[in-house]
Scaffold this motif. Sequence first.
Motif, mmCIF file in Angstrom:
data_model
loop_
_atom_site.group_PDB
_atom_site.id
_atom_site.type_symbol
_atom_site.label_atom_id
_atom_site.label_comp_id
_atom_site.label_asym_id
_atom_site.label_seq_id
_atom_site.Cartn_x
_atom_site.Cartn_y
_atom_site.Cartn_z
ATOM 1 N N UNK A 164 14.502 -33.903 27.938
ATOM 2 C CA UNK A 164 13.781 -32.816 27.877
ATOM 3 C C UNK A 164 12.255 -32.958 28.253
ATOM 4 N N UNK A 165 11.690 -33.858 27.451
ATOM 5 C CA UNK A 165 10.345 -34.358 27.714
ATOM 6 C C UNK A 165 10.427 -35.890 28.158
ATOM 7 N N UNK A 166 10.496 -36.294 29.433
ATOM 8 C CA UNK A 166 10.554 -37.586 29.713
ATOM 9 C C UNK A 166 9.294 -38.523 28.953
ATOM 10 N N UNK A 167 9.714 -39.587 28.612
ATOM 11 C CA UNK A 167 8.574 -40.623 27.937
ATOM 12 C C UNK A 167 7.937 -40.133 26.605
ATOM 13 N N UNK A 168 8.871 -39.084 25.934
ATOM 14 C CA UNK A 168 8.526 -38.701 24.505
ATOM 15 C C UNK A 168 8.914 -39.931 23.299
ATOM 16 N N UNK A 169 8.071 -40.249 22.797
ATOM 17 C CA UNK A 169 8.550 -40.925 21.459
ATOM 18 C C UNK A 169 8.390 -40.020 20.145
ATOM 19 N N UNK A 170 9.521 -39.899 19.668
ATOM 20 C CA UNK A 170 9.598 -39.298 18.331
ATOM 21 C C UNK A 170 8.810 -39.881 17.281
ATOM 22 N N UNK A 171 7.753 -39.055 16.654
ATOM 23 C CA UNK A 171 7.077 -39.403 15.378
ATOM 24 C C UNK A 171 7.441 -38.706 14.198
ATOM 25 N N UNK A 172 8.007 -37.752 14.453
ATOM 26 C CA UNK A 172 8.076 -36.572 13.197
ATOM 27 C C UNK A 172 9.391 -35.721 13.457
ATOM 28 N N UNK A 173 10.128 -35.438 12.418
ATOM 29 C CA UNK A 173 11.341 -34.470 12.463
ATOM 30 C C UNK A 173 11.025 -33.694 11.558
ATOM 31 N N UNK A 174 11.243 -32.313 12.064
ATOM 32 C CA UNK A 174 10.853 -31.175 11.091
ATOM 33 C C UNK A 174 12.241 -30.418 10.855
ATOM 34 N N UNK A 175 12.777 -30.257 9.368
ATOM 35 C CA UNK A 175 13.952 -29.486 9.216
ATOM 36 C C UNK A 175 13.660 -28.010 9.078
ATOM 37 N N UNK A 176 14.699 -27.337 9.196
ATOM 38 C CA UNK A 176 14.195 -25.824 8.759
ATOM 39 C C UNK A 176 13.797 -25.358 7.696
ATOM 40 N N UNK A 177 12.638 -24.533 7.567
ATOM 41 C CA UNK A 177 12.115 -24.422 6.408
ATOM 42 C C UNK A 177 12.567 -22.799 5.908
ATOM 43 N N UNK A 178 13.252 -21.975 6.547
ATOM 44 C CA UNK A 178 13.932 -20.885 6.318
ATOM 45 C C UNK A 178 15.008 -20.478 7.186
ATOM 46 N N UNK A 179 15.821 -19.455 6.760
ATOM 47 C CA UNK A 179 16.974 -19.032 7.521
ATOM 48 C C UNK A 179 16.402 -18.170 8.749
ATOM 49 N N UNK A 180 15.192 -17.717 8.804
ATOM 50 C CA UNK A 180 14.637 -16.923 9.801
ATOM 51 C C UNK A 180 14.272 -17.896 10.800
ATOM 52 N N UNK A 181 14.004 -19.117 10.821
ATOM 53 C CA UNK A 181 13.408 -19.941 11.700
ATOM 54 C C UNK A 181 14.344 -21.393 11.660
ATOM 55 N N UNK A 182 15.728 -21.298 11.966
ATOM 56 C CA UNK A 182 16.698 -22.314 11.649
ATOM 57 C C UNK A 182 16.559 -23.174 13.004
ATOM 58 N N UNK A 183 15.263 -24.359 13.135
ATOM 59 C CA UNK A 183 15.095 -25.114 14.080
ATOM 60 C C UNK A 183 14.853 -26.219 13.365
ATOM 61 N N UNK A 184 15.518 -27.501 14.188
ATOM 62 C CA UNK A 184 15.184 -28.810 13.890
ATOM 63 C C UNK A 184 14.383 -29.358 15.188
ATOM 64 N N UNK A 185 13.281 -29.645 14.728
ATOM 65 C CA UNK A 185 12.179 -30.135 15.583
ATOM 66 C C UNK A 185 11.624 -31.482 15.630
ATOM 67 N N UNK A 186 11.703 -32.155 16.950
ATOM 68 C CA UNK A 186 11.346 -33.504 17.061
ATOM 69 C C UNK A 186 9.879 -33.341 17.744
ATOM 70 N N UNK A 187 8.951 -33.881 16.935
ATOM 71 C CA UNK A 187 7.419 -33.773 17.496
ATOM 72 C C UNK A 187 7.243 -35.119 17.751
ATOM 73 N N UNK A 188 6.700 -35.547 18.744
ATOM 74 C CA UNK A 188 6.189 -36.760 19.402
ATOM 75 C C UNK A 188 5.004 -36.880 20.439
ATOM 76 N N UNK A 189 4.789 -38.298 20.736
ATOM 77 C CA UNK A 189 3.799 -38.520 21.778
ATOM 78 C C UNK A 189 4.515 -38.524 22.986
ATOM 79 N N UNK A 190 3.838 -38.116 24.011
ATOM 80 C CA UNK A 190 4.466 -38.278 25.442
ATOM 81 C C UNK A 190 3.561 -39.453 26.002
ATOM 82 N N UNK A 191 4.406 -40.605 26.570
ATOM 83 C CA UNK A 191 3.639 -41.746 26.904
ATOM 84 C C UNK A 191 3.724 -41.696 28.457
#
Length: 133
Positions: free
Chosen positions: A5-32
């Motif tokens: 989805x994002x070529x060259x991304x290196x995941x640095x942080x994983x965020x799990x869902x914080x509430x039922x209204x926002x049920x997303x698992x998010x990978x945050x990272x730096x794009x090289x």
Amino acid sequence: DAAKRVPGVRANYLSFPISAEAPAVTFYGASEPRSRWSGPYGSYVAYDARRGAFMSATDIREAGAWARFVDGFTPVHFGTFGGLPVKILWAFIGLTPAILSISGFCIWWMRNRRRPAAKNAAAGRPALESASV
């Protein structure tokens, strides 16, 4: 899938869902390749936590000027852009409010400690302590 989805991304942080209204698992990272002024969490890929389906993705390299500008504040805020000397400088700058509050309290205390003797002298009463000069 995040790398597709994002070529060259290196995941640095994983965020799990914080509430039922926002049920997303998010990978945050730096794009090289990234510049020294870009943060380690500028790009992200989000997935639905229940189904695992792709929700959204942002590549900081393709984002607008404002998003890149805001992303550039992460290294400046944490002082990670110049190595150990900058981190030490940032630590001293961060301690400045504490040093100023302690020195301000000491100045206030020294002034108020002398005030009763000045009041006694103004009222014509003898001071309890003899002053030696």
